[in-house]
Design an enzyme around this catalytic site. Structure first.
Site, PDB file in Angstrom:
ATOM      1  N   TYR B 105      28.934 -25.609   9.995  1.00 57.67           N
ATOM      2  CA  TYR B 105      27.701 -25.497  10.781  1.00 57.67           C
ATOM      3  C   TYR B 105      26.737 -24.544  10.095  1.00 57.67           C
ATOM      4  CZ  TYR B 105      29.665 -27.677  15.030  1.00 57.67           C
ATOM      5  OH  TYR B 105      30.198 -28.543  15.948  1.00 57.67           O
ATOM      6  N   TYR B 144      36.644 -29.654  11.327  1.00 61.66           N
ATOM      7  CA  TYR B 144      36.656 -28.257  10.877  1.00 61.66           C
ATOM      8  C   TYR B 144      37.778 -27.477  11.556  1.00 61.66           C
ATOM      9  CZ  TYR B 144      33.726 -27.432  15.105  1.00 61.66           C
ATOM     10  OH  TYR B 144      33.219 -27.386  16.371  1.00 61.66           O
ATOM     11  N   ARG B 154      39.204 -29.193  14.736  1.00 60.19           N
ATOM     12  CA  ARG B 154      38.450 -30.005  15.687  1.00 60.19           C
ATOM     13  C   ARG B 154      38.272 -31.416  15.126  1.00 60.19           C
ATOM     14  NH1 ARG B 154      35.016 -29.042  19.521  1.00 60.19           N
ATOM     15  NH2 ARG B 154      36.207 -30.785  20.342  1.00 60.19           N
ATOM     16  N   HIS B 157      32.902 -34.517  15.731  1.00 57.82           N
ATOM     17  CA  HIS B 157      32.180 -34.674  17.002  1.00 57.82           C
ATOM     18  C   HIS B 157      30.725 -34.301  16.835  1.00 57.82           C
ATOM     19  CE1 HIS B 157      33.458 -30.445  16.857  1.00 57.82           C
ATOM     20  NE2 HIS B 157      32.341 -30.198  17.497  1.00 57.82           N
ATOM     21  N   HIS B 159      27.628 -32.744  19.318  1.00 59.15           N
ATOM     22  CA  HIS B 159      27.303 -32.153  20.617  1.00 59.15           C
ATOM     23  C   HIS B 159      26.052 -32.826  21.186  1.00 59.15           C
ATOM     24  CE1 HIS B 159      30.090 -28.647  20.214  1.00 59.15           C
ATOM     25  NE2 HIS B 159      29.905 -28.878  18.923  1.00 59.15           N
TER      26      HIS B 159
HETATM   27 FE   LIG Z   1      31.438 -28.261  17.420  1.00 61.72          FE
END
Ligand SMILES: [Fe+3]
Lengths: 189, 238
Positions: B105, B144, B154, B157, B159
């Site tokens: 991110y 990640y 995770r 995905h 958000h």
């Molecule tokens: Fe996330």
């Protein structure tokens, strides 16, 4: 057969990437009528540790008690420059601040006026869905009869009322405790 | 003001509980007291509305926000925003955010040892059209690692954040990808008791919206709480 609403998921720790653009900490810009206030909120976890990755959303009526929404059909003035929406993230010490005007009373069940309040949604890493609460104002006569506050047991109502500043009563402080003896009251709509 | 028609409460088991111990961050942050049920008032059946002025033209395309193209597999993510009764939700704001193709991110707190992509921010937004449709162009986010438990990763995905017509209809969720082998291990995906509700978070590969030589299409519909037809002064219970 109808379908069912989509499941909530946490905003996670990186919500600022998507939500920063619409962060609004100055809810009532210049020219908006009403009593100016500054609200400072601290968000604390079950160990009283400040939460640095929470985001708060505020929805409120204007100073006349009118929502900028088509379903508010009250005969009260709307203000073009007032949407009534705020979105503010906490800082590294769990604080967030916003400026706005105090909302006027809006009708509640049975057309009894509700006390002035901010509708609040709270999201953070570790919250799998939004928590809904309200912030009320100190010293309001209507707090004694507010139909929503009356649904809260007496001893816990104070968790929903901000404190006025000692030096400047227009600066309000509100603590949100996720847990513990002062755990904030959260609502199910 | 007359009587208020409230939005429905979620169907049992289809929304997560606040405390879900496998997701460790919930333990100190989930409320411990029962929520206080309140009737929806004018305050909850109204909510912020956004218009064209709130939208940056072209923000639906996350691959065109920089001088160069982001790395990764281009995808089109589209779908409809409806309420529980199948009514399209027109002109409602949809915001998304995601990591880059390497699973990183663009955020100061993301310390994952994977490269940032100078051509990818990971933020997009758009407004649904008259029929409640939305469409994003982006790249497939990477998986990640996170610190929740041993060897925690995770699943890929995106958000999603939506408002709908009222404060009561607000939703923030995550869209997943079909066949992701990490889904059975993920405490966030698995936080909801109802298996079918969970599976509705998985997008569908969509040949129709796939662009030849360009991008794979995924379809993801978001359903907002429906509304009771009959106005009432008491909150409806199930
Ligand atoms: Fe996330």
């Amino acid at each position: 057969m109808r379908s069912l609403a989509t499941t909530w998921q946490t905003v996670g720790p990186y919500f600022r990437i998507g939500m920063e653009r619409l962060m609004v900490a100055d809810i009532a810009g210049e020219g908006v009528e009403g009593q100016r206030i500054r609200v400072q909120v601290r968000v604390l976890d079950g160990d009283d540790v400040p939460i640095p990755d929470a985001v708060l959303e505020v929805w409120q009526a204007n100073s006349h008690g009118k929502y900028a929404h088509p379903e508010d059909t009250q005969d009260k003035p709307l203000e073009q420059r007032f949407r009534g929406y705020g979105r503010i993230g906490t800082d590294d010490d769990g604080w967030l601040r916003f400026d706005t005007v105090k909302p006027g009373p809006v009708p509640g069940p049975g057309d009894v006026d509700q006390a002035p309040h901010l509708v609040v949604g709270l999201m953070m890493r570790g919250l799998l869905k939004r928590l809904v609460t309200r912030m009320y104002f100190p010293g309001e006569v209507l707090n004694q009869t507010d139909p929503i506050l009356m649904l809260v047991e007496g001893a816990r109502r104070k968790t929903l009322v901000a404190r006025a500043g000692v030096e400047d009563v227009k600066v309000l402080t509100w603590e949100i405790h996720m847990q513990g003896k002062d755990e904030t009251v959260f609502f199910e709509l | 003001m007359g009587l208020i028609a409230p939005y429905r409460r979620p169907y049992a088991g289809t929304q997560p509980e606040y405390l879900h111990a496998p997701y460790v961050s919930t333990v100190k942050r989930a409320p411990t007291r029962p929520l206080v049920a309140i009737p929806q008032t004018l305050s909850e059946v109204t909510g912020p509305h956004f218009g064209k002025d709130d939208i940056v033209q072209g923000a639906f395309d996350l691959t065109k926000q920089h001088a160069g193209e982001p790395l990764g597999e281009r995808i089109v993510v589209s779908g409809r925003v409806l309420d529980e009764d199948g009514r399209p939700m027109p002109h409602t704001l949809v915001e998304i955010w995601q990591c880059n193709a390497a699973g990183r991110y663009l955020h100061k707190r993301d310390q994952h040892n994977a490269p940032l992509d100078p051509n990818f921010t990971g933020q997009g937004h758009t407004m649904t059209d008259e029929q409640g449709r939305y469409r994003f162009v982006t790249i497939r986010p990477g998986e990640y690692p996170w610190a929740n438990h041993y060897n925690a990763w995770r699943p890929a995905h995106i958000h999603f954040s939506l408002f709908g017509p009222a404060f009561a209809t607000r939703i923030i969720t995550q869209m997943y990808f079909p066949g992701d082998p990490l889904l059975p291990f993920d405490p966030i995906y698995n936080c909801t008791a109802d298996v079918a509700a969970r599976e509705r978070l998985i997008s569908r590969f969509d040949w129709e919206t796939t662009i030849p030589q360009e991008a794979l299409g995924y379809e993801f519909d978001v359903i907002l709480l429906g509304r009771d037809a009959t106005p009432t002064e008491e909150p409806k219970r199930r």
